[in-house]
Design a protein around this motif. Sequence first.
Motif, short mmCIF file in Angstrom:
data_model
loop_
_atom_site.label_atom_id
_atom_site.label_comp_id
_atom_site.label_asym_id
_atom_site.label_seq_id
_atom_site.Cartn_x
_atom_site.Cartn_y
_atom_site.Cartn_z
N ILE A 156 0.83 -1.21 0.00
CA ILE A 156 0.00 0.00 0.00
C ILE A 156 0.86 1.25 0.00
CG2 ILE A 156 -1.61 1.36 1.38
CD1 ILE A 156 -2.86 -1.28 2.32
N GLN A 304 -4.42 -1.23 6.06
CA GLN A 304 -5.12 -0.03 5.62
C GLN A 304 -5.30 0.96 6.77
OE1 GLN A 304 -5.99 0.28 2.17
NE2 GLN A 304 -5.96 2.41 2.89
N ASP A 308 -4.08 4.75 6.49
CA ASP A 308 -5.08 5.80 6.66
C ASP A 308 -4.72 6.71 7.84
OD1 ASP A 308 -6.49 4.81 4.52
OD2 ASP A 308 -7.99 3.76 5.73
N ASP A 329 -4.75 4.38 -2.40
CA ASP A 329 -5.15 2.97 -2.32
C ASP A 329 -3.93 2.07 -2.18
OD1 ASP A 329 -4.04 3.20 -4.78
OD2 ASP A 329 -5.74 2.41 -5.91
#
Length: 329
Positions: A156, A304, A308, A329
């Motif tokens: 990521i 994630q 984030d 993403d």
Amino acid sequence: MTAPDKPAHADGGTHVPSPADPLHRHEPLPWHHPKPPEEDPDAPERIRRILASPSYREAIEDGDFLRADHTRGARLQLDYLKPELALREHGIEHTVVAFGSTRLVEPSAAQAHVDALRAQTAAQPDNDGLRRQLATAKRILQKSAYYDVAREFGAIASRAGRHARGGQLVVMTGGGPGIMEAANRGAHDTGTESVGLNIRLPHEQYPNPYITPELCFRFHYFAMRKLHFLLRARALVAFPGGYGTLDELFGTLTLVQTRSIAPVPVVLVGEAYWRRAVDFAYLADEGVIDHEDLSLFWYAETAQDIWDGILAWYEAAGKPLLEPDGTDD
């Protein structure tokens, strides 16, 4: 003033000699050969001893000299400079640093170790040592899920890092196995370069195979390695780990706490592990750190969530990490 006479030739022109060979001469100079034994029978042996003397070695070729105590300053400089120049050459200005245990291998390897120990324990049911090893292996198997989290996070961060403000953001690890391997592997999965900072140790060790070859460095001094971990760091992500992970984590938290470096996001992956490994609230309650120091880090569980949170931290700081048209993403 009258110009000096020039060499004259039959055709009246000036002779321009051919350029000299940059290395070779037609006639050797006096020092091109040692003193001959015809002039002094002892000369060859004397020359041999001189050439064999450590004093005759050039400094950069004299390993004993370079490893001596009084040249430590020069070694520190070189330990810093070699990777610094290589990172500049590759245009790497920003990194996200991932730490974690070398023992947290991928789940299939952890399961294989448990299965092997189960078989050994079944064959030797009274072996207390084997039972302890099996219990530990089972706990490692439980935590091996973090290998997959680190690998996903590496992917990521690497994909999104191509759109980072101020230049590409690349994954950097300590270059070893376990969690470090997983983060480098995630970058490798996306075809993105990543960095590994190995350290010279008394025993044999190998870098993990997923580091970009031109970006894998081996340090002699832990201090120089730590410096390079933080020089370009835009975030520190600490997975469950032992002494080495704790060392890097607390070193970073201390530098941020004292504002010796500008604050960076620090993410502790695996809240249950970290709350038991280090009771930060207890440290604050005891007054050895301030309660505001508890806000220097936060916990996350998934890849994630980690990413984030890092993006949100930079948004809150008024310094978005990605370009407006970038991707997260």
